[in-house]
Design an enzyme around this catalytic site. Sequence first.
Site, mmCIF file in Angstrom:
data_model
loop_
_atom_site.group_PDB
_atom_site.id
_atom_site.type_symbol
_atom_site.label_atom_id
_atom_site.label_comp_id
_atom_site.label_asym_id
_atom_site.label_seq_id
_atom_site.Cartn_x
_atom_site.Cartn_y
_atom_site.Cartn_z
ATOM 1 N N ASN A 43 0.835 -1.210 0.000
ATOM 2 C CA ASN A 43 0.000 0.000 0.000
ATOM 3 C C ASN A 43 0.864 1.253 0.000
ATOM 4 O O ASN A 43 0.604 2.218 -0.729
ATOM 5 C CB ASN A 43 -0.910 0.028 1.230
ATOM 6 C CG ASN A 43 -1.952 -1.067 1.248
ATOM 7 O OD1 ASN A 43 -2.218 -1.713 0.242
ATOM 8 N ND2 ASN A 43 -2.535 -1.287 2.407
ATOM 9 N N ASP A 232 -1.411 4.037 5.526
ATOM 10 C CA ASP A 232 -0.391 3.638 4.554
ATOM 11 C C ASP A 232 -0.260 4.681 3.459
ATOM 12 O O ASP A 232 0.848 4.982 2.999
ATOM 13 C CB ASP A 232 -0.745 2.287 3.940
ATOM 14 C CG ASP A 232 -0.807 1.173 4.962
ATOM 15 O OD1 ASP A 232 -0.101 1.268 5.987
ATOM 16 O OD2 ASP A 232 -1.556 0.206 4.740
ATOM 17 N N SER A 262 -8.147 9.128 0.217
ATOM 18 C CA SER A 262 -8.156 7.666 0.102
ATOM 19 C C SER A 262 -9.353 7.016 0.770
ATOM 20 O O SER A 262 -9.753 5.905 0.399
ATOM 21 C CB SER A 262 -6.872 7.084 0.688
ATOM 22 O OG SER A 262 -6.877 7.121 2.103
#
Length: 270
Positions: A43, A232, A262
Amino acid sequence: MGRVVVVGSLNIDSTVEVQRHPQPGETLLGGDLVKHFGGKGANQAVAAARAGARVSFVGRVGDDADGDAYINRLAGYGIDTSHLSRTTGVSTGHAAIAVSADGENTIIVSPGANGRVTVGDLATLTDLGPGDVLLGSLEIDTDVVAEAARIAAARGARVILNLAPYAALPGDVLDLADPIVVNEHENELLAADGYTPRSVLVTLGSKGSRWGAHEVPAGAVSVVVDTTGAGDCFCGTLAAGLAAGLSEPDAMQAASVAAAASVGWVGAQP
Protein backbone atom coordinates in the site's frame (compact mmCIF):
# COMPACT_ATOMS: atom_id res chain seq x y z
CA MET A 1 14.46 13.28 -6.80
CA GLY A 2 15.64 10.45 -4.58
CA ARG A 3 14.29 6.93 -4.62
CA VAL A 4 11.83 5.40 -2.14
CA VAL A 5 12.69 1.83 -1.15
CA VAL A 6 9.90 0.06 0.70
CA VAL A 7 10.66 -2.97 2.87
CA GLY A 8 7.41 -4.58 3.91
CA SER A 9 4.43 -6.81 3.33
CA LEU A 10 2.07 -7.67 0.50
CA ASN A 11 -1.39 -9.11 1.16
CA ILE A 12 -4.50 -9.97 -0.73
CA ASP A 13 -7.32 -8.25 1.16
CA SER A 14 -10.68 -10.00 1.30
CA THR A 15 -13.24 -7.39 2.34
CA VAL A 16 -16.85 -7.80 3.41
CA GLU A 17 -19.21 -4.99 4.40
CA VAL A 18 -21.24 -5.33 7.61
CA GLN A 19 -23.74 -3.05 9.32
CA ARG A 20 -21.70 -3.26 12.51
CA HIS A 21 -18.83 -5.33 13.84
CA PRO A 22 -19.81 -8.57 15.62
CA GLN A 23 -19.41 -9.15 19.31
CA PRO A 24 -17.31 -12.13 20.49
CA GLY A 25 -19.17 -15.34 19.65
CA GLU A 26 -21.65 -13.55 17.38
CA THR A 27 -22.28 -14.35 13.72
CA LEU A 28 -23.45 -11.63 11.33
CA LEU A 29 -24.46 -11.72 7.70
CA GLY A 30 -22.45 -9.35 5.54
CA GLY A 31 -22.35 -8.19 1.96
CA ASP A 32 -20.49 -9.66 -1.00
CA LEU A 33 -16.85 -10.66 -0.57
CA VAL A 34 -14.54 -8.40 -2.57
CA LYS A 35 -10.82 -9.00 -3.05
CA HIS A 36 -8.28 -6.19 -3.27
CA PHE A 37 -4.52 -5.90 -3.28
CA GLY A 38 -3.22 -4.76 0.12
CA GLY A 39 -0.55 -5.21 2.78
CA LYS A 40 1.05 -2.23 4.51
CA GLY A 41 4.26 -2.36 2.51
CA ALA A 42 2.60 -2.64 -0.88
CA ASN A 43 0.00 0.00 0.00
CA GLN A 44 2.76 2.40 0.92
CA ALA A 45 4.75 1.60 -2.21
CA VAL A 46 1.74 2.22 -4.46
CA ALA A 47 0.99 5.51 -2.67
CA ALA A 48 4.59 6.66 -3.12
CA ALA A 49 4.57 5.69 -6.80
CA ARG A 50 1.26 7.44 -7.45
CA ALA A 51 2.71 10.54 -5.75
CA GLY A 52 5.48 10.54 -8.36
CA ALA A 53 8.38 8.79 -6.62
CA ARG A 54 10.72 6.21 -8.10
CA VAL A 55 9.95 3.17 -5.95
CA SER A 56 11.61 -0.19 -5.32
CA PHE A 57 10.06 -2.94 -3.24
CA VAL A 58 11.77 -5.52 -1.03
CA GLY A 59 9.57 -8.37 0.20
CA ARG A 60 8.15 -11.79 -0.63
CA VAL A 61 5.10 -13.33 -2.28
CA GLY A 62 4.10 -16.98 -2.53
CA ASP A 63 4.45 -19.26 -5.53
CA ASP A 64 0.75 -18.91 -6.30
CA ALA A 65 -1.52 -17.01 -8.66
CA ASP A 66 -1.87 -14.21 -6.12
CA GLY A 67 1.90 -13.77 -6.18
CA ASP A 68 1.95 -13.60 -9.98
CA ALA A 69 -0.86 -11.05 -9.96
CA TYR A 70 0.85 -8.92 -7.34
CA ILE A 71 4.17 -8.74 -9.15
CA ASN A 72 2.39 -7.71 -12.33
CA ARG A 73 0.32 -5.12 -10.48
CA LEU A 74 3.28 -3.39 -8.84
CA ALA A 75 5.21 -3.41 -12.10
CA GLY A 76 2.19 -1.77 -13.72
CA TYR A 77 2.63 1.15 -11.33
CA GLY A 78 6.26 1.46 -12.39
CA ILE A 79 7.54 -0.06 -9.14
CA ASP A 80 10.83 -1.96 -9.38
CA THR A 81 9.98 -5.55 -8.44
CA SER A 82 13.38 -7.07 -9.20
CA HIS A 83 13.97 -7.52 -5.46
CA LEU A 84 10.56 -9.03 -4.75
CA SER A 85 11.22 -12.72 -4.07
CA ARG A 86 9.04 -15.84 -4.43
CA THR A 87 8.71 -18.38 -1.59
CA THR A 88 8.06 -21.97 -2.68
CA GLY A 89 5.27 -23.88 -0.97
CA VAL A 90 3.83 -20.83 0.82
CA SER A 91 0.86 -18.67 -0.06
CA THR A 92 0.98 -14.94 -0.58
CA GLY A 93 -0.06 -13.02 2.54
CA HIS A 94 -3.78 -12.58 3.12
CA ALA A 95 -5.93 -10.20 5.18
CA ALA A 96 -9.58 -10.65 6.16
CA ILE A 97 -11.26 -7.24 6.56
CA ALA A 98 -14.71 -6.32 7.84
CA VAL A 99 -15.89 -2.79 7.05
CA SER A 100 -18.83 -1.40 9.03
CA ALA A 101 -21.47 1.02 7.79
CA ASP A 102 -19.59 3.96 9.36
CA GLY A 103 -16.42 3.07 7.46
CA GLU A 104 -14.45 1.61 10.38
CA ASN A 105 -12.62 -1.67 9.84
CA THR A 106 -11.26 -4.69 11.67
CA ILE A 107 -8.45 -6.72 10.10
CA ILE A 108 -6.99 -10.21 10.64
CA VAL A 109 -3.73 -10.92 8.79
CA SER A 110 -2.30 -14.30 7.76
CA PRO A 111 1.35 -13.46 6.95
CA GLY A 112 2.12 -16.29 4.50
CA ALA A 113 5.23 -15.38 2.50
CA ASN A 114 5.60 -12.14 4.46
CA GLY A 115 6.72 -14.26 7.39
CA ARG A 116 9.63 -15.60 5.31
CA VAL A 117 11.33 -12.27 4.59
CA THR A 118 14.88 -12.46 5.97
CA VAL A 119 17.92 -10.25 6.38
CA GLY A 120 19.29 -11.99 3.29
CA ASP A 121 16.62 -10.24 1.22
CA LEU A 122 18.22 -6.86 2.03
CA ALA A 123 21.23 -7.27 -0.27
CA THR A 124 19.69 -4.76 -2.67
CA LEU A 125 19.91 -1.97 -0.09
CA THR A 126 23.63 -1.55 -0.74
CA ASP A 127 22.80 0.87 -3.57
CA LEU A 128 20.92 3.28 -1.29
CA GLY A 129 22.49 6.68 -0.78
CA PRO A 130 21.89 10.29 0.29
CA GLY A 131 18.60 11.62 -1.03
CA ASP A 132 16.98 8.19 -0.97
CA VAL A 133 14.30 7.20 1.54
CA LEU A 134 13.83 3.81 3.17
CA LEU A 135 10.27 3.17 4.35
CA GLY A 136 9.62 0.20 6.62
CA SER A 137 6.58 -1.12 8.49
CA LEU A 138 6.10 -4.04 10.85
CA GLU A 139 4.00 -6.70 9.11
CA ILE A 140 7.27 -8.55 8.49
CA ASP A 141 9.97 -9.72 10.92
CA THR A 142 10.99 -6.73 13.03
CA ASP A 143 14.63 -7.89 13.02
CA VAL A 144 14.61 -7.52 9.23
CA VAL A 145 13.14 -4.01 9.43
CA ALA A 146 15.71 -3.06 12.08
CA GLU A 147 18.59 -4.27 9.93
CA ALA A 148 17.17 -2.49 6.88
CA ALA A 149 17.14 0.75 8.87
CA ARG A 150 20.75 0.26 9.96
CA ILE A 151 21.92 -0.44 6.40
CA ALA A 152 20.05 2.52 4.95
CA ALA A 153 21.25 4.95 7.61
CA ALA A 154 24.85 3.78 7.22
CA ARG A 155 24.62 4.66 3.52
CA GLY A 156 23.23 8.12 4.17
CA ALA A 157 19.60 7.44 3.22
CA ARG A 158 16.69 8.82 5.20
CA VAL A 159 14.82 6.23 7.30
CA ILE A 160 11.07 6.35 7.92
CA LEU A 161 9.65 3.68 10.21
CA ASN A 162 5.90 3.16 10.51
CA LEU A 163 5.44 1.28 13.80
CA ALA A 164 2.33 -0.56 12.63
CA PRO A 165 1.22 -3.05 13.71
CA TYR A 166 2.99 -1.89 16.86
CA ALA A 167 6.07 -3.74 18.07
CA ALA A 168 9.02 -2.59 20.14
CA LEU A 169 12.24 -1.90 18.24
CA PRO A 170 15.72 -1.37 19.73
CA GLY A 171 16.47 2.19 20.82
CA ASP A 172 19.37 2.54 18.39
CA VAL A 173 17.03 1.69 15.50
CA LEU A 174 14.33 4.10 16.65
CA ASP A 175 16.94 6.86 16.73
CA LEU A 176 17.82 6.23 13.08
CA ALA A 177 14.30 7.10 11.93
CA ASP A 178 13.42 10.61 10.82
CA PRO A 179 10.55 10.25 11.42
CA ILE A 180 8.92 7.35 13.21
CA VAL A 181 5.25 7.45 12.13
CA VAL A 182 2.62 6.33 14.64
CA ASN A 183 -1.06 6.93 15.25
CA GLU A 184 -2.33 8.00 18.68
CA HIS A 185 -2.71 4.44 19.98
CA GLU A 186 0.73 3.39 18.74
CA ASN A 187 2.21 6.55 20.24
CA GLU A 188 0.81 5.55 23.64
CA LEU A 189 2.39 2.11 23.30
CA LEU A 190 5.70 3.70 22.31
CA ALA A 191 5.57 5.94 25.39
CA ALA A 192 4.72 2.96 27.60
CA ASP A 193 7.92 1.26 26.43
CA GLY A 194 9.78 4.10 28.11
CA TYR A 195 11.89 5.26 25.19
CA THR A 196 11.68 8.67 23.56
CA PRO A 197 12.96 8.63 19.94
CA ARG A 198 14.47 11.76 18.44
CA SER A 199 11.85 12.19 15.68
CA VAL A 200 8.20 11.14 15.95
CA LEU A 201 5.31 12.02 13.64
CA VAL A 202 1.89 11.31 15.18
CA THR A 203 -1.15 11.04 12.93
CA LEU A 204 -4.21 12.34 14.75
CA GLY A 205 -7.09 11.35 12.46
CA SER A 206 -9.47 14.25 11.92
CA LYS A 207 -7.13 16.46 13.99
CA GLY A 208 -4.33 16.22 11.45
CA SER A 209 -0.74 15.30 12.29
CA ARG A 210 2.11 16.52 14.48
CA TRP A 211 5.84 16.19 13.89
CA GLY A 212 7.88 18.01 16.49
CA ALA A 213 7.02 21.71 16.13
CA HIS A 214 5.12 21.10 12.89
CA GLU A 215 1.34 20.71 13.12
CA VAL A 216 -0.67 20.17 9.94
CA PRO A 217 -4.47 19.93 9.70
CA ALA A 218 -6.17 16.90 8.22
CA GLY A 219 -7.17 16.98 4.58
CA ALA A 220 -10.81 17.65 3.79
CA VAL A 221 -12.92 14.48 3.67
CA SER A 222 -16.09 14.60 1.58
CA VAL A 223 -17.31 11.08 2.40
CA VAL A 224 -15.95 8.14 4.40
CA VAL A 225 -16.40 4.85 2.55
CA ASP A 226 -13.51 2.78 3.93
CA THR A 227 -10.61 3.85 6.16
CA THR A 228 -8.51 0.81 5.19
CA GLY A 229 -5.04 1.92 4.11
CA ALA A 230 -5.40 5.61 4.95
CA GLY A 231 -2.37 5.48 7.24
CA ASP A 232 -0.39 3.64 4.55
CA CYS A 233 -1.38 6.28 2.02
CA PHE A 234 -0.10 8.94 4.42
CA CYS A 235 3.25 7.17 4.90
CA GLY A 236 3.85 6.48 1.21
CA THR A 237 3.02 10.03 0.19
CA LEU A 238 5.16 11.43 3.01
CA ALA A 239 8.11 9.35 1.82
CA ALA A 240 7.60 10.50 -1.77
CA GLY A 241 7.48 14.13 -0.67
CA LEU A 242 10.65 13.90 1.39
CA ALA A 243 12.44 12.04 -1.43
CA ALA A 244 11.41 14.88 -3.76
CA GLY A 245 12.97 17.44 -1.44
CA LEU A 246 9.81 18.93 0.05
CA SER A 247 10.05 20.57 3.44
CA GLU A 248 8.72 18.54 6.35
CA PRO A 249 5.48 20.58 6.69
CA ASP A 250 4.85 20.41 2.92
CA ALA A 251 5.43 16.65 2.86
CA MET A 252 3.03 16.29 5.81
CA GLN A 253 0.42 18.41 4.02
CA ALA A 254 0.67 16.35 0.86
CA ALA A 255 0.33 13.18 2.91
CA SER A 256 -2.72 14.54 4.76
CA VAL A 257 -4.50 15.47 1.52
CA ALA A 258 -3.78 12.05 -0.02
CA ALA A 259 -4.91 10.14 3.09
CA ALA A 260 -8.14 12.15 3.25
CA ALA A 261 -8.89 11.37 -0.38
CA SER A 262 -8.16 7.67 0.10
CA VAL A 263 -11.05 7.03 2.50
CA GLY A 264 -13.55 7.69 -0.29
CA TRP A 265 -12.74 4.32 -1.90
CA VAL A 266 -13.30 0.70 -0.90
CA GLY A 267 -9.97 -1.05 -0.33
CA ALA A 268 -6.52 0.35 0.33
CA GLN A 269 -4.88 0.80 -3.06
CA PRO A 270 -7.79 2.07 -5.20
